[in-house]
Design a protein around this motif. Structure first.
Motif, PDB file in Angstrom:
ATOM      1  N   ASP A 151       0.918  -0.944  -0.019  1.00 14.30           N
ATOM      2  CA  ASP A 151      -0.081   0.024   0.197  1.00 14.30           C
ATOM      3  C   ASP A 151       0.990   1.195  -0.122  1.00 14.30           C
ATOM      4  N   THR A 152       1.709   1.342  -0.585  1.00 16.80           N
ATOM      5  CA  THR A 152       2.698   2.349  -1.027  1.00 16.80           C
ATOM      6  C   THR A 152       2.951   2.813  -2.635  1.00 16.80           C
ATOM      7  N   LEU A 153       3.271   3.757  -3.005  1.00 16.13           N
ATOM      8  CA  LEU A 153       3.515   4.297  -4.201  1.00 16.13           C
ATOM      9  C   LEU A 153       5.670   4.217  -4.434  1.00 16.13           C
ATOM     10  N   LEU A 154       5.704   3.155  -5.336  1.00 15.86           N
ATOM     11  CA  LEU A 154       7.347   3.223  -5.684  1.00 15.86           C
ATOM     12  C   LEU A 154       7.616   4.614  -6.357  1.00 15.86           C
ATOM     13  N   LYS A 155       8.754   4.103  -5.830  1.00 18.60           N
ATOM     14  CA  LYS A 155       8.979   5.609  -7.077  1.00 18.60           C
ATOM     15  C   LYS A 155       9.136   4.858  -8.785  1.00 18.60           C
ATOM     16  N   TYR A 156       8.873   6.234  -9.319  1.00 19.30           N
ATOM     17  CA  TYR A 156       8.474   5.758 -11.106  1.00 19.30           C
ATOM     18  C   TYR A 156       9.958   5.094 -11.654  1.00 19.30           C
ATOM     19  N   ASN A 157      10.007   3.451 -12.094  1.00 18.91           N
ATOM     20  CA  ASN A 157      10.992   3.086 -12.844  1.00 18.91           C
ATOM     21  C   ASN A 157      11.694   3.151 -14.125  1.00 18.91           C
ATOM     22  N   ASP A 158      11.552   4.449 -14.510  1.00 22.25           N
ATOM     23  CA  ASP A 158      12.197   4.928 -15.878  1.00 22.25           C
ATOM     24  C   ASP A 158      13.336   4.486 -16.428  1.00 22.25           C
ATOM     25  N   PRO A 159      14.189   3.426 -15.492  1.00 20.08           N
ATOM     26  CA  PRO A 159      15.620   2.948 -16.032  1.00 20.08           C
ATOM     27  C   PRO A 159      14.635   1.273 -16.605  1.00 20.08           C
ATOM     28  N   LEU A 160      14.287   0.996 -15.775  1.00 26.77           N
ATOM     29  CA  LEU A 160      13.351  -0.394 -16.518  1.00 26.77           C
ATOM     30  C   LEU A 160      12.177  -0.058 -17.618  1.00 26.77           C
ATOM     31  N   VAL A 161      11.563   0.824 -17.303  1.00 25.02           N
ATOM     32  CA  VAL A 161      10.432   1.365 -18.719  1.00 25.02           C
ATOM     33  C   VAL A 161      10.714   1.741 -20.018  1.00 25.02           C
ATOM     34  N   ARG A 162      12.139   2.288 -20.244  1.00 28.37           N
ATOM     35  CA  ARG A 162      13.176   2.489 -21.165  1.00 28.37           C
ATOM     36  C   ARG A 162      13.651   1.371 -21.531  1.00 28.37           C
ATOM     37  N   LEU A 219      -0.315  18.248  -1.625  1.00 29.39           N
ATOM     38  CA  LEU A 219       0.427  16.683  -2.362  1.00 29.39           C
ATOM     39  C   LEU A 219       1.870  16.813  -2.508  1.00 29.39           C
ATOM     40  N   LEU A 220       2.215  18.003  -3.568  1.00 30.71           N
ATOM     41  CA  LEU A 220       2.956  18.261  -4.632  1.00 30.71           C
ATOM     42  C   LEU A 220       4.434  18.633  -3.434  1.00 30.71           C
ATOM     43  N   SER A 221       3.653  19.343  -2.617  1.00 27.14           N
ATOM     44  CA  SER A 221       5.331  20.010  -1.763  1.00 27.14           C
ATOM     45  C   SER A 221       5.894  19.164  -0.995  1.00 27.14           C
ATOM     46  N   ASP A 222       4.464  17.582  -0.577  1.00 27.75           N
ATOM     47  CA  ASP A 222       5.609  16.379  -0.193  1.00 27.75           C
ATOM     48  C   ASP A 222       6.578  15.756  -0.954  1.00 27.75           C
ATOM     49  N   GLN A 223       8.221  16.661  -0.480  1.00 28.24           N
ATOM     50  CA  GLN A 223       9.408  16.051  -1.054  1.00 28.24           C
ATOM     51  C   GLN A 223       9.360  14.586  -1.114  1.00 28.24           C
ATOM     52  N   ASP A 224       8.601  13.576  -0.495  1.00 24.72           N
ATOM     53  CA  ASP A 224       8.690  12.693  -0.375  1.00 24.72           C
ATOM     54  C   ASP A 224       8.454  11.715  -1.465  1.00 24.72           C
ATOM     55  N   ILE A 225       7.233  12.171  -1.328  1.00 20.31           N
ATOM     56  CA  ILE A 225       6.025  11.656  -2.948  1.00 20.31           C
ATOM     57  C   ILE A 225       5.992  12.326  -4.374  1.00 20.31           C
ATOM     58  N   ARG A 226       7.089  13.786  -4.018  1.00 26.95           N
ATOM     59  CA  ARG A 226       7.430  14.617  -5.301  1.00 26.95           C
ATOM     60  C   ARG A 226       9.121  13.563  -5.864  1.00 26.95           C
ATOM     61  N   GLY A 227       9.475  12.650  -5.451  1.00 22.64           N
ATOM     62  CA  GLY A 227      10.900  12.517  -6.093  1.00 22.64           C
ATOM     63  C   GLY A 227       9.986  11.030  -6.192  1.00 22.64           C
ATOM     64  N   LEU A 269      -2.528   7.234  -7.830  1.00 28.40           N
ATOM     65  CA  LEU A 269      -2.155   9.216  -8.057  1.00 28.40           C
ATOM     66  C   LEU A 269      -3.790   9.882  -7.498  1.00 28.40           C
ATOM     67  N   ARG A 270      -4.669   9.261  -8.009  1.00 25.56           N
ATOM     68  CA  ARG A 270      -5.742   9.780  -8.206  1.00 25.56           C
ATOM     69  C   ARG A 270      -6.000   9.333  -6.640  1.00 25.56           C
ATOM     70  N   ASP A 271      -6.565   8.054  -6.319  1.00 29.47           N
ATOM     71  CA  ASP A 271      -5.977   8.077  -4.499  1.00 29.47           C
ATOM     72  C   ASP A 271      -5.695   8.400  -3.287  1.00 29.47           C
ATOM     73  N   MET A 272      -4.481   9.283  -3.934  1.00 32.94           N
ATOM     74  CA  MET A 272      -3.709   9.760  -3.393  1.00 32.94           C
ATOM     75  C   MET A 272      -4.321  11.236  -3.458  1.00 32.94           C
ATOM     76  N   TYR A 273      -4.907  12.160  -4.424  1.00 28.80           N
ATOM     77  CA  TYR A 273      -5.155  12.962  -4.795  1.00 28.80           C
ATOM     78  C   TYR A 273      -6.617  13.606  -4.318  1.00 28.80           C
ATOM     79  N   TRP A 274      -7.549  12.705  -3.318  1.00 26.43           N
ATOM     80  CA  TRP A 274      -8.486  12.756  -3.290  1.00 26.43           C
ATOM     81  C   TRP A 274      -7.852  12.780  -1.636  1.00 26.43           C
TER      82      TRP A 274
END
Length: 203
Positions: free
Chosen positions: A25-36, A107-115, A93-98
Motif C-alpha cells: 500500500d505504498t507508491l514506489l519510485k517511478y522505474n524510469d530505467p526499466l520502462v526505457r 500533495l506536491l509539496s511533500d518531497q517524499d511523494i514528489r521524488g 495518484l488519483r487515490d492520493m489526490y482525493w
C-alpha cells in the motif's frame, strides 16, 4: 558468463513491482530505467520483425514463420505490462489526490511523494486537478465534491484542535487564525479540507 534473458522478463519485473506496491500500500519510485529498457526491447523486436519479413521475400513463402509469432507475442505482452504499470500508478495518484481533499499543492509539496513521481505524472496530476476544479466550479455553491464522504457529518459544527499552523482562514463567521494547540468550534464545511490535509484534528 553472459546472462541469458527471455523476451518479456523486463515487463514481468515491472508488473511484479506494481504488485509489491499494492501489497505494501505504498507508491514506489517511478522505474524510469526499466520502462526505457522495455521500450528499447520493443524497438528491437520491431526491427527483428522487419528484418525477418525482408529475409522472407521468397515468392514461395506462405507467411508462416514461428519467429514472427514469437516476436509479435512478446511485443503485445510488453505493451500490456506497460499499460498495466502506468494504469496502476495513475489509480494510486488519483487515490492520493482525493485523500488530501484535492489539495494538489499540499500533495506536491511533500518531497517524499514528489521524488517518486515522473515529470509526466506531475503533469497528469496538474491536468487532473484542473479538470476537477472546472467540474467543481459548476455547482460549488451547492456541493463541494472534494470534501470527505467516508463518514457523513453528524453535526454542522465541529470542535477541532489545530495540529499544524495553517494561517488565517476565511469562514462563514469571519476570519480565523489557526495556530497550533488552539481549539475552535467551526462550521464543518469551512474546514473539512483542513481536517483531510492534517492541519486540524476533530476533538
Amino acid at each position: 558468463m553472459t546472462e541469458t534473458r527471455q523476451y518479456g522478463d523486463l515487463a514481468t519485473q515491472l508488473v511484479t513491482e506494481s504488485r509489491r506496491s499494492t501489497a505494501t500500500d505504498t507508491l514506489l519510485k517511478y522505474n524510469d530505467p526499466l520502462v526505457r529498457s522495455i521500450i528499447r526491447e520493443q524497438r528491437q523486436l520491431e526491427q527483428m520483425i522487419s528484418s525477418t519479413l525482408l529475409a522472407s521475400e521468397d515468392p514461395e513463402f506462405d507467411g508462416n514463420n514461428p519467429s514472427l509469432l514469437i516476436y509479435q507475442t512478446a511485443i503485445l505482452r510488453n505493451k500490456r505490462c506497460l499499460l498495466a504499470y502506468h494504469s496502476h500508478r495513475t489509480d494510486r495518484l488519483r487515490d492520493m489526490y482525493w485523500a488530501v481533499g484535492g489539495a494538489l499543492p499540499h500533495l506536491l509539496s511533500d518531497q517524499d511523494i514528489r521524488g517518486k513521481l515522473s515529470p509526466h505524472e506531475v503533469d497528469f496530476l496538474k491536468q487532473y486537478n484542473s479538470a476537477v476544479m472546472d467540474f467543481r466550479s459548476e455547482f460549488s455553491d451547492e456541493l463541494d465534491i472534494t470534501a470527505s464522504i467516508v463518514q457523513p457529518p453528524k453535526d454542522l459544527h465541529v470542535l477541532v484542535r489545530v495540529i499544524r499552523d495553517c494561517g488565517v482562514i476565511q469562514t462563514e463567521l469571519g476570519t480565523i487564525d489557526f495556530k497550533k494547540g488552539q481549539r475552535f468550534m467551526v462550521r464543518r464545511a469551512d474546514i473539512e479540507h483542513l481536517i483531510v490535509q492534517g492541519y486540524l484534528e476533530e476533538v
